[in-house]
Design a protein around this motif. Sequence first.
Motif, PDB file in Angstrom:
ATOM      1  N   ALA A   1       0.838  -1.208   0.000  1.00 40.72           N
ATOM      2  CA  ALA A   1       0.000   0.000   0.000  1.00 40.72           C
ATOM      3  C   ALA A   1       0.869   1.253   0.000  1.00 40.72           C
ATOM      4  CB  ALA A   1      -0.919  -0.019   1.217  1.00 40.72           C
ATOM      5  N   GLY A   2       1.938   1.248   0.774  1.00 40.55           N
ATOM      6  CA  GLY A   2       2.832   2.397   0.802  1.00 40.55           C
ATOM      7  C   GLY A   2       3.499   2.644  -0.533  1.00 40.55           C
ATOM      8  N   LEU A   3       3.768   1.575  -1.271  1.00 40.28           N
ATOM      9  CA  LEU A   3       4.403   1.685  -2.588  1.00 40.28           C
ATOM     10  C   LEU A   3       3.393   1.922  -3.704  1.00 40.28           C
ATOM     11  CD1 LEU A   3       6.972  -1.232  -2.211  1.00 40.28           C
ATOM     12  CD2 LEU A   3       7.537   1.205  -2.396  1.00 40.28           C
ATOM     13  N   GLY A   4       2.116   1.928  -3.384  1.00 41.50           N
ATOM     14  CA  GLY A   4       1.097   2.150  -4.396  1.00 41.50           C
ATOM     15  C   GLY A   4       0.895   0.964  -5.308  1.00 41.50           C
ATOM     16  N   ARG A   5       1.092  -0.246  -4.804  1.00 43.29           N
ATOM     17  CA  ARG A   5       0.985  -1.448  -5.643  1.00 43.29           C
ATOM     18  C   ARG A   5      -0.295  -2.233  -5.407  1.00 43.29           C
ATOM     19  NH1 ARG A   5       7.340  -3.349  -6.149  1.00 43.29           N
ATOM     20  NH2 ARG A   5       8.063  -1.255  -6.696  1.00 43.29           N
ATOM     21  N   LEU A   6      -1.227  -1.601  -4.702  1.00 38.04           N
ATOM     22  CA  LEU A   6      -2.562  -2.167  -4.542  1.00 38.04           C
ATOM     23  C   LEU A   6      -3.570  -1.098  -4.932  1.00 38.04           C
ATOM     24  CD1 LEU A   6      -2.305  -3.929  -1.057  1.00 38.04           C
ATOM     25  CD2 LEU A   6      -2.809  -5.077  -3.208  1.00 38.04           C
TER      26      LEU A   6
ATOM     27  N   ASP B   1      -8.862  -2.026  -2.912  1.00 37.16           N
ATOM     28  CA  ASP B   1      -8.344  -3.290  -2.380  1.00 37.16           C
ATOM     29  C   ASP B   1      -7.532  -3.051  -1.110  1.00 37.16           C
ATOM     30  OD1 ASP B   1      -9.494  -4.429  -4.571  1.00 37.16           O
ATOM     31  OD2 ASP B   1      -7.626  -5.024  -5.554  1.00 37.16           O
ATOM     32  N   ALA B   2      -6.725  -2.007  -1.106  1.00 37.02           N
ATOM     33  CA  ALA B   2      -5.913  -1.707   0.075  1.00 37.02           C
ATOM     34  C   ALA B   2      -6.797  -1.420   1.279  1.00 37.02           C
ATOM     35  CB  ALA B   2      -5.002  -0.515  -0.207  1.00 37.02           C
ATOM     36  N   THR B   3      -7.899  -0.688   1.070  1.00 41.65           N
ATOM     37  CA  THR B   3      -8.806  -0.361   2.166  1.00 41.65           C
ATOM     38  C   THR B   3      -9.478  -1.624   2.711  1.00 41.65           C
ATOM     39  OG1 THR B   3      -9.242   1.828   1.237  1.00 41.65           O
ATOM     40  CG2 THR B   3     -10.841   0.976   2.818  1.00 41.65           C
ATOM     41  N   GLU B   4      -9.940  -2.490   1.823  1.00 42.29           N
ATOM     42  CA  GLU B   4     -10.603  -3.722   2.262  1.00 42.29           C
ATOM     43  C   GLU B   4      -9.622  -4.638   3.004  1.00 42.29           C
ATOM     44  OE1 GLU B   4     -12.519  -5.673  -0.962  1.00 42.29           O
ATOM     45  OE2 GLU B   4     -13.841  -3.988  -1.442  1.00 42.29           O
ATOM     46  N   LEU B   5      -8.409  -4.762   2.465  1.00 41.71           N
ATOM     47  CA  LEU B   5      -7.414  -5.607   3.130  1.00 41.71           C
ATOM     48  C   LEU B   5      -7.026  -5.045   4.491  1.00 41.71           C
ATOM     49  CD1 LEU B   5      -5.066  -6.520   0.139  1.00 41.71           C
ATOM     50  CD2 LEU B   5      -6.291  -8.150   1.598  1.00 41.71           C
ATOM     51  N   ALA B   6      -6.886  -3.727   4.577  1.00 43.17           N
ATOM     52  CA  ALA B   6      -6.534  -3.115   5.851  1.00 43.17           C
ATOM     53  C   ALA B   6      -7.588  -3.411   6.908  1.00 43.17           C
ATOM     54  CB  ALA B   6      -6.362  -1.608   5.675  1.00 43.17           C
ATOM     55  N   GLN B   7      -8.853  -3.360   6.508  1.00 42.70           N
ATOM     56  CA  GLN B   7      -9.924  -3.662   7.452  1.00 42.70           C
ATOM     57  C   GLN B   7      -9.910  -5.131   7.855  1.00 42.70           C
ATOM     58  OE1 GLN B   7     -13.424  -2.324   5.358  1.00 42.70           O
ATOM     59  NE2 GLN B   7     -13.159  -0.170   5.985  1.00 42.70           N
ATOM     60  N   SER B   8      -9.737  -6.019   6.889  1.00 40.17           N
ATOM     61  CA  SER B   8      -9.785  -7.451   7.201  1.00 40.17           C
ATOM     62  C   SER B   8      -8.565  -7.919   7.988  1.00 40.17           C
ATOM     63  CB  SER B   8      -9.911  -8.263   5.911  1.00 40.17           C
ATOM     64  OG  SER B   8      -8.761  -8.086   5.091  1.00 40.17           O
ATOM     65  N   LEU B   9      -7.413  -7.281   7.766  1.00 38.48           N
ATOM     66  CA  LEU B   9      -6.193  -7.690   8.467  1.00 38.48           C
ATOM     67  C   LEU B   9      -5.923  -6.874   9.723  1.00 38.48           C
ATOM     68  CD1 LEU B   9      -3.791  -8.240   5.412  1.00 38.48           C
ATOM     69  CD2 LEU B   9      -5.112  -9.946   6.677  1.00 38.48           C
ATOM     70  N   GLY B  10      -6.766  -5.877   9.985  1.00 43.04           N
ATOM     71  CA  GLY B  10      -6.611  -5.098  11.208  1.00 43.04           C
ATOM     72  C   GLY B  10      -5.435  -4.146  11.195  1.00 43.04           C
ATOM     73  N   VAL B  11      -5.205  -3.487  10.060  1.00 42.31           N
ATOM     74  CA  VAL B  11      -4.114  -2.510   9.953  1.00 42.31           C
ATOM     75  C   VAL B  11      -4.737  -1.130   9.713  1.00 42.31           C
ATOM     76  CG1 VAL B  11      -2.026  -1.840   8.740  1.00 42.31           C
ATOM     77  CG2 VAL B  11      -2.590  -4.266   8.980  1.00 42.31           C
ATOM     78  N   PRO B  12      -4.724  -0.241  10.704  1.00 43.41           N
ATOM     79  CA  PRO B  12      -5.390   1.065  10.564  1.00 43.41           C
ATOM     80  C   PRO B  12      -4.547   2.071   9.794  1.00 43.41           C
ATOM     81  CG  PRO B  12      -4.432   0.891  12.741  1.00 43.41           C
ATOM     82  CD  PRO B  12      -4.179  -0.437  12.065  1.00 43.41           C
ATOM     83  N   ILE B  13      -4.340   1.796   8.494  1.00 40.57           N
ATOM     84  CA  ILE B  13      -3.447   2.672   7.727  1.00 40.57           C
ATOM     85  C   ILE B  13      -4.034   4.064   7.532  1.00 40.57           C
ATOM     86  CG2 ILE B  13      -2.308   0.773   6.528  1.00 40.57           C
ATOM     87  CD1 ILE B  13      -4.076   1.268   4.137  1.00 40.57           C
ATOM     88  N   GLY B  14      -5.342   4.208   7.733  1.00 38.01           N
ATOM     89  CA  GLY B  14      -5.953   5.523   7.563  1.00 38.01           C
ATOM     90  C   GLY B  14      -5.998   6.346   8.832  1.00 38.01           C
ATOM     91  N   ALA B  15      -5.646   5.749   9.975  1.00 37.67           N
ATOM     92  CA  ALA B  15      -5.706   6.489  11.242  1.00 37.67           C
ATOM     93  C   ALA B  15      -4.624   7.563  11.277  1.00 37.67           C
ATOM     94  CB  ALA B  15      -5.532   5.521  12.408  1.00 37.67           C
TER      95      ALA B  15
END
Length: 593
Positions: free
Chosen positions: A502-507, A511-525
């Motif tokens: 996600a940081g590299l812009g390769r998703l 998809d990055a938002t859905e994966l972040a929610q399912s994997l529990g990574v609050p990248i938007g916080a």
Amino acid sequence: MKISRTSSFASVLVLAGLVGLPALGQDVPESLLPPGFNDPVAPAPAPGAQQPAARPSGLPQAPIAGPAPIPTPTPTPTPTATARPVDPKLLAQYELPEYARRSTAHIGIDGAGLGRNAFAGADGRMLETLMRRLDAPVASRWLSIALRRALASDVDTPARVNGPDFAAERAWLLLRMGEAPTARAVVQSVDGENYTPKMYQVAMQAALATADPAAMCGIVEPAQRVSQERGWQLARAMCAGLAGEPKQAGVLIDQARRAFRRRAVGADIDLKLAEKVLGAGAQGRRSVTIEWDGVEQLSAWRWGLANATAVEIPAALFDTVGPQVRYWNALMPAIPPERRVPDAELAAAQGVLSSSALVDLYATVGELDDSPSELSAVARDLREAFAAAQVADRMTALRQVWTGATDAQRSYARRVLTARAASAIPASADYAADADALVASMLSAGMDLRALRWRSVAPEGGDAWAMLAVADPRARQVSQRAVSRYADGDARKGQLLLAGLAGLGRLPAEDATELAQSLGVPIGAENAWTRAITLAAGRDQPGTVLVLAAVGMQTRDWRGVSPQALFHIVAALRAVGLEGEARMIAAEAIARA
């Protein structure tokens, strides 16, 4: 300094004047993630823990009297008037002609890497505060390498700070990272006539960290006019001895001895080491025997003078200091190679020592007749990994080198050691089971194109596939399904892969938002730190981004690295044109998780 809560990050940034203190609800990870892209430390602390909170605003004081493992921070801001007037005739002897003087508007090492505008537009006071409070070394080898480049570069002095003071802060951080020669080069990029009290302090520490007390001789007299540190009194005596003036040196050392014994406890070893240095000069007549009995703490003074006079330091004393002192050891040519190898491995894992330098050191050990058997065995295996005629034999030797490591850091160091040998193994299904180790080894030294040969061999869902997905310079997109399948096998590594991609812009964003929610990574916080690093990236300040990345990555245990932090670090580095470093940090996170 270890930062474990959002409030801690915010307090650092608020004190630095970077941001206000908003209401913050999100916890920040205890530490952040991952170019080529004092006072005595408490016994047996977590490796290299500094005490930034105790002295939040300063730089080192030479640890002469009493035990001090690493120089004690004692602030001295911009220079003040000297204590007594300087004779103009004497001053004229030392002033450089106008054409030879170097500007303080930009200071550093030419060609070090990031360019003059690395900190352009940043608040210098904020940067100084962040650098001073940084608990170095940090987790990532690749971030350490990139930060070293930023600190060493010839950069414009940012607003609101004095140029030599800013250079002193950079050199002081480099010393705490273990980068002693680079720190000394930054110190020496400032003309002596522009030294501030802070620069004099760091200059002494750089001389000690490179075991070169003679480096203090050119500045000892002006330093004594602005500093009351007792170390300069001893330095003056040592310099008289090194200049072939034993009588004057004897008078000075005797004066220092009387003064120290009135004011300091446990200074005998410091005095004796200084006396041994001055006795090494021309016509030196003093013979001093160094006994370490009763010495409970190592200090920069003791380390530097002992190595300058070929006095072996008891191994147990290294347990009283941070890991950066072992990195100084690794860079000290005077220490026998067989004694340097264990520390050199740690230095290589940290990024202080290169892969080729570690290979050269092992090659030297392999030629010795009396090197320890375990080191000789590694040297033989390494030679076989490079030179065996059959690929199978080379692969067997590589496995033996890798399995001989005793802990996680040394295991990664062995990957660094074998990077070039691993790159010579042809990509083949016969060695698919070794793909994870081979790819990790190559990427530890930045050999991304060599590693990409294994893309067709590494099965999707394995660590090699994940590392190549973030290391590939061609920015290939990765599917949501592939990331989910990888996370099913290891949730922690799945989070790190998501963060890196996600940081590299390769998703795709969705998809990055859905994966972040399912994997529990609050990248938007958001919190103070995420806003600060995002702001620095938006202003195109690569040096500031690297300092902030290091502020977040103050841990030496990769289990404390946060996927959320990795995302922000990788994204910010990519935004300021450091995509190579971003890719290598993302791959390192997976290799060392």
